[in-house]
Design an enzyme around this catalytic site. Structure first.
Site, PDB file in Angstrom:
ATOM      1  N   GLN A 130       0.964  -1.186  -0.056  1.00 30.40           N
ATOM      2  CA  GLN A 130       0.027   0.074  -0.173  1.00 30.40           C
ATOM      3  C   GLN A 130       0.802   1.190   0.190  1.00 30.40           C
ATOM      4  OE1 GLN A 130      -2.376   1.595   3.279  1.00 30.40           O
ATOM      5  NE2 GLN A 130      -4.069   0.944   2.014  1.00 30.40           N
ATOM      6  N   TYR A 172      -5.922  10.735   4.595  1.00 28.75           N
ATOM      7  CA  TYR A 172      -4.511  11.049   4.301  1.00 28.75           C
ATOM      8  C   TYR A 172      -4.495  11.979   3.088  1.00 28.75           C
ATOM      9  CZ  TYR A 172      -3.342   7.943   8.191  1.00 28.75           C
ATOM     10  OH  TYR A 172      -3.478   7.274   9.330  1.00 28.75           O
ATOM     11  N   ARG A 214      -7.816   2.334  -2.498  1.00 31.88           N
ATOM     12  CA  ARG A 214      -8.709   2.404  -1.196  1.00 31.88           C
ATOM     13  C   ARG A 214      -9.296   3.597  -0.800  1.00 31.88           C
ATOM     14  NH1 ARG A 214      -7.676   0.863   4.927  1.00 31.88           N
ATOM     15  NH2 ARG A 214      -8.936  -0.947   5.140  1.00 31.88           N
TER      16      ARG A 214
END
Length: 369
Positions: free
Chosen positions: A99, A180, A227
């Site tokens: 990721q 984020y 994601r």
């Protein structure tokens, strides 16, 4: 009831033996220089029976760091450390995706190169505190990225993707959720820009799409996932119309041919995580999640509050293709066997989630027999 979890599935070129995915989980156990260590290799090796292991979020640059002892993928030492992890997982018969991560404003100047302020789409501070080597400290007001700096962010992800390929991963996932950097660009609660990267839906999606294109150039779109967490309030995130922006993002990622969309469902309105009937739990998913299923043609991974029966129910209803598990996988290295074959589950110990050594990391027992 859990039989749908046992069915094989294909994601791009990857043949998955079942539908139980290991979700990304930050564990703060990298070594000096944010380099993965032998302990990390053992942790992931133990969990190689996952249909697909998706690693903890891994920063693509020094600027992308937000927590102590989280691994990176931007130095030769980090690439070598991750190579030991991928080798261990492959020897155990598993498949593993990295990721790719940049935290944006969810950092602190004490973690940044030269003590600089964290960067973000806009100079809007998050409520709450940052985890630092000196303990918890209030989040600082970040520095808004200049328009001319944004191609450099894209390049950070592109180079991280190259390094992940060198480290031997099978695929990569772009972290666009959990408050984020990319999530900060998408949501209007954190993006007040007046340039080509702010304002309209198309502008707010520009950076995620550019990064997905760059990563796909390295890997091929059929080995790239993305994601999102449309309703999640973690890291002080809000948006005035999540249904519109995330439906548009799913359509844009679908147009690029990405392999999977990974949806964190926490904080979704009207969804009772305590619903007793697994089918009722699956049916309680809000309309946006059905829209995402319609907009994104390839694999859909769902996450949050799923156990074996709930995961099977959402698969059986055709609302998802794969289910990812976080804390259940943390505490049960052989989780697919337990969910599909039955048997008691180890309970996770919260105090050992972050930092430390083997305790609460590689010492959870496998099921006997």
């Amino acid at each position: 009831m859990t039989r749908p979890l046992a069915r094989p599935f294909r994601v791009g070129p990857l043949e998955l033996p079942h539908r139980v995915v290991m979700a990304p989980m930050t564990r703060n156990r990298a070594g000096p220089g944010n380099v993965p260590q032998a302990l990390n290799a053992e942790y992931y090796r133990q969990r190689a029976s996952a249909a697909l292991v998706i690693t903890e979020a891994t920063q693509v640059s020094e600027q992308g760091v937000g927590y102590p002892l989280t691994p990176g993928i931007h130095s030769p030492e980090q690439v070598a450390g991750w190579r030991a992890v991928t080798d261990a997982v492959h020897r155990a018969g598993g498949r593993i995706a990295l990721q790719l991560w940049h935290v944006g404003r969810i950092s602190h100047s004490s973690l940044q190169p030269g003590g600089a302020l964290p960067v973000a789409p806009s100079a809007i501070a998050a409520a709450g505190e940052a985890m630092t080597f000196e303990g918890m400290k209030p989040f600082e007001t970040p520095r808004a990225l200049e328009t001319a700096e944004i191609p450099g962010i894209v390049e950070q992800f592109r180079q991280g993707a190259r390094n992940a390929l060198e480290a031997g991963f099978d695929a990569v996932e772009i972290h666009g959720g959990n408050g984020y950097l990319l999530d900060q660009f998408v949501r209007d609660g954190t993006n007040a820009r007046g340039d080509a990267y702010g304002g309209s839906i198309g502008n707010r999606l520009r950076l995620p799409v550019e990064i997905a294109e760059a990563v796909s150039e390295i890997w091929g779109a059929d080995r790239v996932g993305y994601r999102i967490s449309p309703y999640q309030r973690f890291n002080d995130m809000t948006d005035s119309a999540p249904e519109s922006i995330f439906a548009a993002l799913a359509a844009a990622l679908d147009a690029l041919g990405l392999a999977w969309l990974h949806v964190v469902e926490s904080d979704a309105p009207g969804r009772d995580a305590q619903a007793g009937d697994p089918r009722a739990f699956a049916a309680a998913r809000p309309p946006l999640f059905r829209t995402l299923r319609e907009k994104f043609a390839r694999a859909l991974i769902v996450n949050s509050a799923y156990d074996g029966p709930r995961g099977a129910a959402v698969l059986e209803a055709g609302q998802a293709d794969l289910v990812s598990y976080a804390t259940l996988f943390l505490a049960n290295p052989d989780l697919p066997r337990r969910l599909i074959g039955g048997g008691p589950l180890n309970q996770p110990v919260r105090k050992t989630y972050y930092g430390g050594g083997a305790e609460g990391y590689t010492d959870y027992p496998f099921r006997e027999g």
